[in-house]
Design an enzyme around this catalytic site. Structure first.
Site, PDB file in Angstrom:
ATOM      1  CG  ASP A 196      67.472 -26.467  12.187  1.00  0.00           C
ATOM      2  OD1 ASP A 196      66.208 -26.980  11.712  1.00  0.00           O
ATOM      3  OD2 ASP A 196      67.716 -25.228  12.221  1.00  0.00           O
TER       4      ASP A 196
HETATM    5  C1  GLC Z   1      65.396 -22.960  11.733  1.00  0.00           C
HETATM    6  C2  GLC Z   1      65.094 -23.845  10.874  1.00  0.00           C
HETATM    7  C3  GLC Z   1      65.919 -24.172   9.690  1.00  0.00           C
HETATM    8  C4  GLC Z   1      66.573 -22.820   9.407  1.00  0.00           C
HETATM    9  C5  GLC Z   1      67.450 -22.576  10.378  1.00  0.00           C
HETATM   10  C6  GLC Z   1      68.217 -21.202  10.518  1.00  0.00           C
HETATM   11  O1  GLC Z   1      65.136 -23.198  13.437  1.00  0.00           O
HETATM   12  O2  GLC Z   1      64.411 -25.217  11.484  1.00  0.00           O
HETATM   13  O3  GLC Z   1      64.874 -24.493   8.819  1.00  0.00           O
HETATM   14  O4  GLC Z   1      67.469 -22.887   8.225  1.00  0.00           O
HETATM   15  O5  GLC Z   1      66.907 -22.361  11.785  1.00  0.00           O
HETATM   16  O6  GLC Z   1      67.226 -20.074  10.424  1.00  0.00           O
END
Ligand code: GLC
Length: 733
Positions: A290
């Site tokens: 993430d």
């Molecule tokens: C965010 C979220 C995730 C998302 C990623 C990219 O923090 O937790 O669900 O896909 O960043 O935006």
């Protein structure tokens, strides 16, 4: 289905054999745009600086408004970037051209984006859509999103979000398909088919990304990013099944979750990433962290510094670093010093190259000019689908005195700032929509030809305008009050310690009810709300969630009876916040909740949810009768008669549950194992058949072993998880 041909596999291996270590690590680096001009840091780090107070929100916004966005062209040219986030086709083609035509090996970039519930044509948030109990619908909406996003350069969705969630204090409960592992698994399989299934053209499919792996929805106290602890049997039985189902359906990528699980952050958790996912489930795709999550392993206290976090992540099975540049900046030294075996790098890069090959990016790396504007105007088939999804997601919670449906002879006082908002119909986690495509509830009433007047009166964060309330109370024969949450009150980083109606909206309802006129509460919200007072005082309550661009038309059609509501709840509603987490598939305990003081209950709130999983009314009534259970070698065959006992046609979702009454570990009092939707005209009766495969009646032990245990089982059928017919069976597997 994500699978490679032998020829494609050979091409990937050949390419891998030509790559330098730096180029290999480049594929493992998902670059985030950097904000340059004063702060040359990755975007995620800028967010972190604002989060921990090193810069204020105002400074952040000033930087964002004045800064240039650096897409790291030089790194792309040098083969040090494998993927990026974009949503403009011109920018995607510009960066892709550098990668394909100027880098040494010409490996194309992947472009990812959070397309959670629609791209241009935004449809209901997942907690709402799941309530349609309609896998065909789930697939069609995902396929629409895939087609729309490919025209803008996006070939990788960070979706579906498959976090089983039982605590509505957690803001991200809005993004997922609810509390039940079986329903989330059906949602998962359908979304994978929709996103990845139509390989007739590279314009029709994208790589899916199962997230957030794993058990993120069990964050302690419903507080986002918080710690998660649970028995492995709970992990295997409640949180992993949707991921297992989606991997079996052919998902191409997985995103690890921010949380630690039993003391080990999922970003560096070899048990979940390698032992379960890659070795156990034979997952062939790649895992992405993430955003900023590898860096955050230092905060977790599992790594002393960023290089160490990078080493731990790579060894654990994290193939792509989203947004920290730790892999790019430190992994080469880690490999050369022997901390990370080259085999780990080669495995990760082979997985990444394989997905790119499967996406067709080596043959079709660019967005065709003629595709770029294909959806500048949303096609009717897309808006029709969005409206169908919205209508099917609406849940009628209460309809005392059959106030609903309304009719055109009634004058309607439409109340509430949310009723006149286009933006707020969208919900959390949609990034590519346009205000001009959205239909507010007010516009929906206009379109359906209702006689109404609009009175703002109050919103989730504003005071009550007494004059407007007085006018609203005076005008209408019936009052429709649209109340609920702003989009910003659910989604990521939006946990709440009080999930009753925000602001003064309950006070507004009380004023409207004081008129003695019929009041309908239309809820616009991103999570189950604690509605004890509303359930006791408001005669009609329509749960409308955040339904996307066609929300206004869908709500108006249901309010006016053009469509009957057919949605069910994918998540239980608590009476008061203090009951969270609350869910239907709970263990019985030694003292099942009841009237006696000495049972598992609250002195001030009892023990039952206000509205249970699977619950939803419509404009007619149904009766269940003549349930039968027949056992064959491999399955139980259940039939039940369902009759429409009311005066209007309706659609019922017949639900099948089971209970393993006595087992070697305590099992839930009910587990959803099937469902079927049936349309019935007034007075019509049909026999509904459902099958429960015996192989699906088992459970996982702490060891991860799946067992089927002989003994007594209860089989339930009904229109929700509480009111069911039941038959007992003795089984010997
Ligand atoms: C965010 C979220 C995730 C998302 C990623 C990219 O923090 O937790 O669900 O896909 O960043 O935006």
């Amino acid at each position: 289905m994500y699978r490679l041909t032998d020829a494609q596999k050979a091409k990937v291996k050949d390419l891998l054999s030509q790559m330098t270590l730096e180029e290999k690590i480049g594929q493992m680096n998902q670059e985030s745009v950097s904000i340059v001009g004063g702060f040359d840091v990755p975007f995620e780090e800028l967010i972190e600086m604002m989060t921990d107070g090193r810069i204020s929100q105002e400074e952040f916004e000033k930087i964002m408004s004045t800064a240039e966005q650096d897409y790291h062209e030089d790194d792309i040219r040098a083969g040090r970037v494998g993927s990026l986030m974009v949503q403009e086709p011109e920018k995607a083609n510009e960066l892709q051209k550098i990668a394909v035509e100027e880098s040494r090996l010409g490996i194309p970039l992947m472009f990812g984006l959070d397309v959670i519930h629609g791209f241009r044509t935004v449809y209901p948030i997942a907690i709402a859509e799941a309530g349609a109990f309609d896998p065909d619908l789930f697939q069609r909406t995902a396929s629409m999103a895939a087609k729309e996003s490919r025209t803008q350069g996006v070939n990788w969705h960070f979706a579906p979000m498959l976090d089983v969630a039982r605590d509505a204090r957690w803001g991200r409960v809005s993004e997922g398909p609810g509390e039940d592992p079986y329903l989330v698994s059906q949602f998962a399989k359908a979304k994978i088919k929709g996103l990845q299934g139509d390989m007739s053209s590279t314009e029709n499919y994208v790589a899916a990304c199962l997230k957030h792996y794993v058990a993120y929805g069990a964050c302690e106290s419903g507080r986002d990013y918080n710690t998660v602890s649970m028995a492995n049997s709970m992990l295997y039985n409640a949180y992993l099944p949707p991921f297992k189902a989606a991997v079996e359906a052919g998902a191409a990528t997985v995103m690890a979750s921010f949380n630690d699980l039993n003391g080990v952050p999922c970003t560096v958790n070899e048990f979940t990433l390698r032992q379960i996912l890659k070795n156990g489930y034979k997952f062939p795709g790649f895992v992405v962290s993430d955003a900023n999550a590898i860096r955050e392993c230092v905060n977790h206290g599992i790594a002393a510094d960023e290089p160490e976090a990078g080493v731990q992540a790579a060894i654990a099975g994290m193939d792509v670093d989203m947004g920290t540049q730790i892999y790019k900046n430190t992994l080469q030294e880690a490999v050369e010093s022997g901390k990370v075996p080259m085999s780990v790098i080669d495995d990760a890069v082979e997985r990444i190259l394989s997905v790119k090959m499967w996406l067709g990016l080596f043959d079709h790396p660019y967005v065709p000019e003629e595709a770029m504007h294909r959806y500048d105007t949303l096609p009717t088939e897309h808006t029709d689908l969005a409206r169908e999804a919205a209508e099917k997601s609406i849940v009628l919670l209460k309809n005392e005195g059959q106030i609903l449906p309304l009719n055109k002879s009634q004058k309607i006082s439409l109340v509430g700032q949310l009723a006149d908002s286009r933006e707020e119909v969208i919900g959390a986690w949609a990034m590519s929509w346009r205000e001009k495509d959205c239909v507010s509830i007010r516009e929906g009433l206009e379109n359906v030809g209702a006689e109404y007047k609009y009175f703002p009166c109050c919103g989730p964060e504003t005071d009550i305008n007494e004059d407007e309330v007085a006018q609203a109370c005076a005008y209408g024969d019936v009052i429709v009050a649209v109340v609920g949450e702003l989009d910003s009150m659910s989604g990521e980083a939006s946990s709440k310690a009080d999930i009753s109606l925000p602001g003064k909206q309950r006070e507004l309802l009380a004023k409207l009810l004081a008129t003695g006129k019929p009041v309908v509460a239309v809820l616009m919200n991103g999570r189950p709300l604690a509605l004890k007072w509303e359930a006791e005082h408001v005669p009609a309550i329509l749960e409308c969630w955040h339904l996307g661009v066609q929300m206004g038309n869908a709500v108006a059609n249901v309010l006016m009876g053009v469509k009957a509501p057919e949605g069910k709840l994918a998540s239980s509603f608590p009476a008061v916040t203090g009951m969270c987490p609350i869910y239907y598939n709970h263990p019985n305990t030694g003292r099942p909740g009841g009237r006696s003081k000495f049972t598992s209950r609250y002195l001030d709130a009892g023990f039952e949810s206000l509205y249970p999983f699977g619950y939803g009314l419509t404009y007619t009534t149904f009766a269940y009768d003549n349930m039968t259970v027949a056992e064959t070698k491999d399955a139980l065959h259940i039939t039940v008669d369902v009759a429409n006992t009311g005066g209007r046609a309706g659609v019922e979702t017949v639900q099948l549950y089971m209970q393993d009454v006595t087992a070697s570990i305590v099992r839930p009092v009910k587990e959803l194992k099937g469902f079927a939707k049936v349309a019935l005209d007034a007075g019509e009766k049909k026999q509904v058949s459902l099958t429960l495969e015996k192989k699906d009646m088992g459970f996982y032990k702490d060891s991860g072993e799946y067992v089927l245990e002989n003994g007594k089982f209860c089989v339930y059928v009904g229109g929700n998880s509480k009111d069911c017919l039941m038959e007992e069976v003795e089984l010997a597997f």
